[in-house]
Each structure stands twice: as C-alpha cells, then as structure tokens.
Design a protein around this motif. Structure first.
Motif, PDB file in Angstrom:
ATOM      1  N   ASP A 196       0.813  -1.222   0.000  1.00 26.16           N
ATOM      2  CA  ASP A 196       0.000   0.000   0.000  1.00 26.16           C
ATOM      3  C   ASP A 196       0.841   1.265   0.000  1.00 26.16           C
ATOM      4  N   GLY A 197       2.009   1.208  -0.620  1.00 25.57           N
ATOM      5  CA  GLY A 197       2.887   2.371  -0.663  1.00 25.57           C
ATOM      6  C   GLY A 197       2.845   3.049  -2.011  1.00 25.57           C
ATOM      7  N   GLY A 198       4.019   3.417  -2.506  1.00 24.27           N
ATOM      8  CA  GLY A 198       4.118   4.139  -3.757  1.00 24.27           C
ATOM      9  C   GLY A 198       4.007   3.227  -4.962  1.00 24.27           C
ATOM     10  N   THR A 199       4.041   3.844  -6.130  1.00 23.86           N
ATOM     11  CA  THR A 199       3.901   3.111  -7.386  1.00 23.86           C
ATOM     12  C   THR A 199       5.086   3.444  -8.280  1.00 23.86           C
ATOM     13  N   ARG A 200       6.103   2.578  -8.258  1.00 21.72           N
ATOM     14  CA  ARG A 200       7.261   2.745  -9.127  1.00 21.72           C
ATOM     15  C   ARG A 200       7.499   1.424  -9.855  1.00 21.72           C
ATOM     16  N   ILE A 201       6.559   1.105 -10.725  1.00 15.39           N
ATOM     17  CA  ILE A 201       6.612  -0.172 -11.429  1.00 15.39           C
ATOM     18  C   ILE A 201       7.818  -0.229 -12.352  1.00 15.39           C
ATOM     19  N   GLY A 202       8.180   0.900 -12.956  1.00 13.85           N
ATOM     20  CA  GLY A 202       9.322   0.917 -13.864  1.00 13.85           C
ATOM     21  C   GLY A 202      10.609   0.525 -13.167  1.00 13.85           C
ATOM     22  N   ASP A 203      10.837   1.058 -11.964  1.00  8.74           N
ATOM     23  CA  ASP A 203      12.043   0.694 -11.216  1.00  8.74           C
ATOM     24  C   ASP A 203      12.025  -0.776 -10.818  1.00  8.74           C
ATOM     25  N   ALA A 204      10.844  -1.271 -10.400  1.00  7.79           N
ATOM     26  CA  ALA A 204      10.746  -2.677 -10.000  1.00  7.79           C
ATOM     27  C   ALA A 204      10.969  -3.605 -11.193  1.00  7.79           C
ATOM     28  N   LEU A 205      10.402  -3.260 -12.350  1.00 10.81           N
ATOM     29  CA  LEU A 205      10.642  -4.058 -13.551  1.00 10.81           C
ATOM     30  C   LEU A 205      12.103  -3.983 -13.980  1.00 10.81           C
ATOM     31  N   GLY A 206      12.723  -2.818 -13.798  1.00 13.30           N
ATOM     32  CA  GLY A 206      14.146  -2.699 -14.102  1.00 13.30           C
ATOM     33  C   GLY A 206      14.983  -3.626 -13.241  1.00 13.30           C
ATOM     34  N   ALA A 207      14.619  -3.735 -11.954  1.00 10.70           N
ATOM     35  CA  ALA A 207      15.322  -4.673 -11.075  1.00 10.70           C
ATOM     36  C   ALA A 207      15.083  -6.112 -11.502  1.00 10.70           C
ATOM     37  N   PHE A 208      13.857  -6.413 -11.925  1.00  5.52           N
ATOM     38  CA  PHE A 208      13.538  -7.761 -12.401  1.00  5.52           C
ATOM     39  C   PHE A 208      14.402  -8.128 -13.605  1.00  5.52           C
ATOM     40  N   LEU A 209      14.529  -7.228 -14.560  1.00  4.00           N
ATOM     41  CA  LEU A 209      15.288  -7.511 -15.780  1.00  4.00           C
ATOM     42  C   LEU A 209      16.784  -7.443 -15.554  1.00  4.00           C
ATOM     43  N   ALA A 210      17.219  -6.794 -14.484  1.00  2.00           N
ATOM     44  CA  ALA A 210      18.651  -6.686 -14.210  1.00  2.00           C
ATOM     45  C   ALA A 210      19.235  -7.971 -13.628  1.00  2.00           C
ATOM     46  N   VAL A 211      18.384  -8.827 -13.075  1.00  2.00           N
ATOM     47  CA  VAL A 211      18.840 -10.102 -12.514  1.00  2.00           C
ATOM     48  C   VAL A 211      18.663 -11.178 -13.581  1.00  2.00           C
ATOM     49  N   PRO A 212      19.732 -11.751 -14.100  1.00  2.00           N
ATOM     50  CA  PRO A 212      19.594 -12.721 -15.204  1.00  2.00           C
ATOM     51  C   PRO A 212      18.650 -13.870 -14.882  1.00  2.00           C
ATOM     52  N   ARG A 213      18.679 -14.355 -13.653  1.00  2.44           N
ATOM     53  CA  ARG A 213      17.797 -15.475 -13.297  1.00  2.44           C
ATOM     54  C   ARG A 213      16.335 -15.058 -13.389  1.00  2.44           C
ATOM     55  N   TYR A 214      16.006 -13.874 -12.914  1.00  8.32           N
ATOM     56  CA  TYR A 214      14.635 -13.396 -12.994  1.00  8.32           C
ATOM     57  C   TYR A 214      14.232 -13.139 -14.443  1.00  8.32           C
ATOM     58  N   ALA A 215      15.115 -12.494 -15.208  1.00 11.58           N
ATOM     59  CA  ALA A 215      14.799 -12.189 -16.600  1.00 11.58           C
ATOM     60  C   ALA A 215      14.535 -13.459 -17.399  1.00 11.58           C
ATOM     61  N   SER A 216      15.200 -14.562 -17.018  1.00 15.66           N
ATOM     62  CA  SER A 216      14.983 -15.824 -17.744  1.00 15.66           C
ATOM     63  C   SER A 216      13.572 -16.364 -17.531  1.00 15.66           C
ATOM     64  N   PHE A 217      12.908 -15.978 -16.430  1.00 16.45           N
ATOM     65  CA  PHE A 217      11.542 -16.428 -16.188  1.00 16.45           C
ATOM     66  C   PHE A 217      10.581 -15.887 -17.240  1.00 16.45           C
ATOM     67  N   ALA A 218      10.928 -14.763 -17.847  1.00  6.80           N
ATOM     68  CA  ALA A 218      10.034 -14.143 -18.832  1.00  6.80           C
ATOM     69  C   ALA A 218      10.238 -14.692 -20.232  1.00  6.80           C
ATOM     70  N   ARG A 219      11.287 -15.453 -20.474  1.00  5.25           N
ATOM     71  CA  ARG A 219      11.592 -15.913 -21.828  1.00  5.25           C
ATOM     72  C   ARG A 219      10.520 -16.904 -22.309  1.00  5.25           C
ATOM     73  N   GLY A 220       9.798 -16.531 -23.342  1.00  2.00           N
ATOM     74  CA  GLY A 220       8.752 -17.388 -23.890  1.00  2.00           C
ATOM     75  C   GLY A 220       7.531 -17.538 -23.011  1.00  2.00           C
ATOM     76  N   ALA A 221       7.396 -16.694 -21.993  1.00  3.41           N
ATOM     77  CA  ALA A 221       6.322 -16.850 -21.011  1.00  3.41           C
ATOM     78  C   ALA A 221       5.109 -15.996 -21.369  1.00  3.41           C
ATOM     79  N   VAL A 222       3.984 -16.388 -20.787  1.00  5.94           N
ATOM     80  CA  VAL A 222       2.789 -15.548 -20.801  1.00  5.94           C
ATOM     81  C   VAL A 222       2.864 -14.668 -19.562  1.00  5.94           C
ATOM     82  N   VAL A 223       2.980 -13.369 -19.758  1.00  7.61           N
ATOM     83  CA  VAL A 223       3.135 -12.422 -18.658  1.00  7.61           C
ATOM     84  C   VAL A 223       1.791 -11.745 -18.413  1.00  7.61           C
ATOM     85  N   VAL A 224       1.308 -11.829 -17.172  1.00  6.67           N
ATOM     86  CA  VAL A 224       0.053 -11.189 -16.787  1.00  6.67           C
ATOM     87  C   VAL A 224       0.375 -10.144 -15.723  1.00  6.67           C
ATOM     88  N   VAL A 225       0.106  -8.884 -16.029  1.00  9.53           N
ATOM     89  CA  VAL A 225       0.333  -7.776 -15.108  1.00  9.53           C
ATOM     90  C   VAL A 225      -1.003  -7.388 -14.494  1.00  9.53           C
TER      91      VAL A 225
END
Length: 368
Positions: A261-290
């Motif tokens: 219930d705090g702020g909304t900085r989705i861009g920074d959070a997604l940037g952190a997700f993509l900056a970690v190779p292991r996390y970024a690999s979860f999105a490869r070929g995946a169905v992403v639901v936001v």
C-alpha cells in the motif's frame, strides 16, 4: 541479524544505490558479496569490478554509479578527471549501516486510494477471499488452458517427421525381421510458463488480497509459474506460495513484502527484475500477466523502456486493470498509451472471476 563489521560497508553500498534511484534487487546484493569473496579482493578496483558485474548499472548511469562508489568506499565526491559531482536535494548521498535498505517517504498514503511516489514500508495480514469456488474451478482448468509451445522431447505418434528406430526394430523382431511398418515420433508440446506481476501499491489496495489468492492458485496448478510483487520494490513470492495450505502461504507471503500500500514505481521494479539474469529468464517465452491499474508515479521512461525489454522476451503480455471494468474506460495515462502496442490485451481485472476467465482464454490448448 548483526552483520560482521567487515561486511557492513558492502551491504550498505547496494542500499545507497537504491536510495539514489538505482534498481537493485536483494539477490544482487548477495551476488555482490559472493563476487567480492571470489575476487579477494586485492584492491578497490577489484571491488568496483565486482560491483559493476553484479549490481549491473545502466550504461547511462555509470558516471553516477562510479561517483557513489567513490563517495562510499573512498570518501570522495568526484571521479578522477571528471567535473566535481555533488548530490542534489532529490538524490542525497547518505551512509547506511546496512540495517535498513531504503529511505521511507515522509508522507504515507494512509487511505491507499491514490497513487503516490513515496515508499511506505509496512506489514500486512492478507484475508482469504470469498470466491474459493471460482479459484478451485480455475485451478482445475488452468493446466489445459495455458498456451503451449513445441518442446524438445519426442513422443510416439501415428504420423510424424522422425522415425522411431528403436521401436521399429523391436516390431521387426516380432515379425521375424520383416519390417511391417515404420514407427513415428513427434515433438511433444508443453505449457508455456506463466509469470504474474502484481501491483501492491496503495491504489491497488482493494484488490491485493484477491490477487495474491489468485497467484497461490496459479502456482499450485500451472506446471511452471512465477509470481512477483511490484510497488516501490521487487519481491519474489513463488517459494512462499508453493505451500498447499492457502492461509499459511498468504501469511508467509505477507511477511516477505515490505512495500504494501505504498508508492507506485513499477518501472524501477521491472528494471530490477530484468537486471537479474535469473529473474529475466523467467520471462523468456512466457505468458506475462500484469495485475495493475497502471497509475505509475515513477519515471515513465523507465517503465516504457522496461516494458520494451520485457516484450522482447515474453510470448505475450496481458495487462489486467480493475479500471477496465468500466465499459467506457480508455487508457489515458502517458505510460499506458505508450506501452499499449506492446500489450496483447488490456482487459478487465476488476474481479477474480473476470481475471480467471481472461487467463483461461489465452491458450486454447494449441501449441505455438
């Protein structure tokens, strides 16, 4: 937990980067410590190389990264050969003992009904939803409804491009060496991974409990699923949601998320997700639901850039917004208008039943 004095400056540096606008995930801090141990290090430059390799600053932020590194480890405020760099009021350089991760905004969004850019760290108890029957039917139907892709393993088939030599020879032996027919193989299909990105900011407060219950059902039913929360930081909840008991799973998940219930900085959070190779690999070929209303209060350019990178990896991205329940709803924010071409659908996420119905409609059971 009290950290040894020698480790505290290393743990404090990623916290300092987060305070100054860098997207650094907790796993990157652990990788930084492991890289430092691996390198020695014998000099400050070795430490700098470990930090660059594991904390992954964007090339455009490298000058600020080096200046913060020098300020933290060398006590300097300028890069050799560069103009003097000093932090402004919005980007204050503060030493951190390592006991806290990030500065908390002074103004807290107590109502949780408006988007804000301040971070409010809190603990929350998640409530069990009233739509258990909907989630039970959703979990039963989900494995067959997921989009599918061709796998690498082969299975028996009446027709196929590949001959099953072993099975054909066994059949010939049963017929005294005469080949009666050639057995065939075909590549099997398998479900695509499902990646859920859940907005837990203040403007999504009314839907957070239902979204986490939906995520628990997805993790239990889908062969491969990952769940992350986005607010002012990134949190992975997949491990906690693997518990079969929903109440225990949600209780453990509630303890992991600090930015309810705090702020909304989705861009920074997604940037952190993509900056970690292991996390970024979860999105490869995946169905992403936001699951988000898209009321971004951070830098719109950061979210747009992160969505472009995410779309390049994912099979498709579906954005479910509670605001889309209104038939006259149109994406009016700068961010949603910019990323609309990257999204396969901007659908209604105002209720659990509608979110489940949309997810079940994505695949049709066909391999792609």
């Amino acid at each position: 937990m009290i950290l040894p004095p020698a480790i505290r400056p290393l743990v404090a540096f990623p916290a300092l980067l987060r305070q100054n606008g860098f997207a650094v995930a907790p796993e990157q801090t652990t990788s930084f410590l492991m890289a430092t141990e691996l390198l020695g290090p014998r000099s400050v430059e070795h430490l700098r190389r470990a930090a660059v390799a594991t904390l992954a600053p964007h090339p455009e932020q490298r000058a600020r990264f080096d200046a913060l590194f020098d300020a933290h480890f060398l006590g300097a405020l300028a890069e050799p050969g560069e103009e003097e760099w000093a932090p402004n009021e919005e980007m204050s350089v503060q030493e951190d003992s390592g006991t806290r991760e990030i500065l908390v905004g002074e103004e807290v969004n107590e109502s949780g009904r408006a988007a804000t850019d301040a971070e409010a760290l809190s603990v929350r108890r998640l409530r069990l939803p009233d739509d258990s029957d909907t989630l039970r039917r959703f979990g039963r139907d989900l494995p067959a409804a997921l989009p599918r892709r061709r796998g690498y393993r082969h299975g028996r088939a009446r027709r196929g491009p590949t001959i099953d030599l072993a099975r054909s020879l066994k059949d010939a032996i049963r017929h005294d060496g005469e080949v009666m027919s050639l057995k065939r193989l075909r590549r099997r299909s398998r479900p695509r991974p499902l990646l859920l990105l859940i907005d837990v900011s203040g403007s999504m407060k009314e839907r957070t409990d239902a979204h986490l219950a939906l995520a628990h059902t997805v993790v239990g039913a889908a062969p491969r699923a990952e769940v992350f929360t986005l607010g002012t930081r990134l949190t992975r909840l997949t491990g906690a949601l693997r518990r079969r008991n929903r109440q225990q799973a949600l209780s453990e998940a509630a303890g992991l998320v600090a930015d309810w219930d705090g702020g909304t900085r989705i861009g920074d959070a997604l940037g952190a997700f993509l900056a970690v190779p292991r996390y970024a690999s979860f999105a490869r070929g995946a169905v992403v639901v936001v699951l988000s209303d898209g009321l971004e209060r951070g830098d719109p350019a950061a979210l747009i850039a992160a969505m472009h990178r995410l779309a390049a990896r994912a099979h498709r991205i579906d954005w479910l917004s509670p605001l889309a329940g209104d038939p006259e709803y149109r994406p009016e924010t700068q961010v949603l208008r910019a990323i609309r071409p990257l999204i396969a659908s901007l659908a209604d996420g105002s209720s659990t039943a509608r979110a489940c119905r949309h997810i079940l409609s994505l695949g049709g059971g066909k391999a792609a």
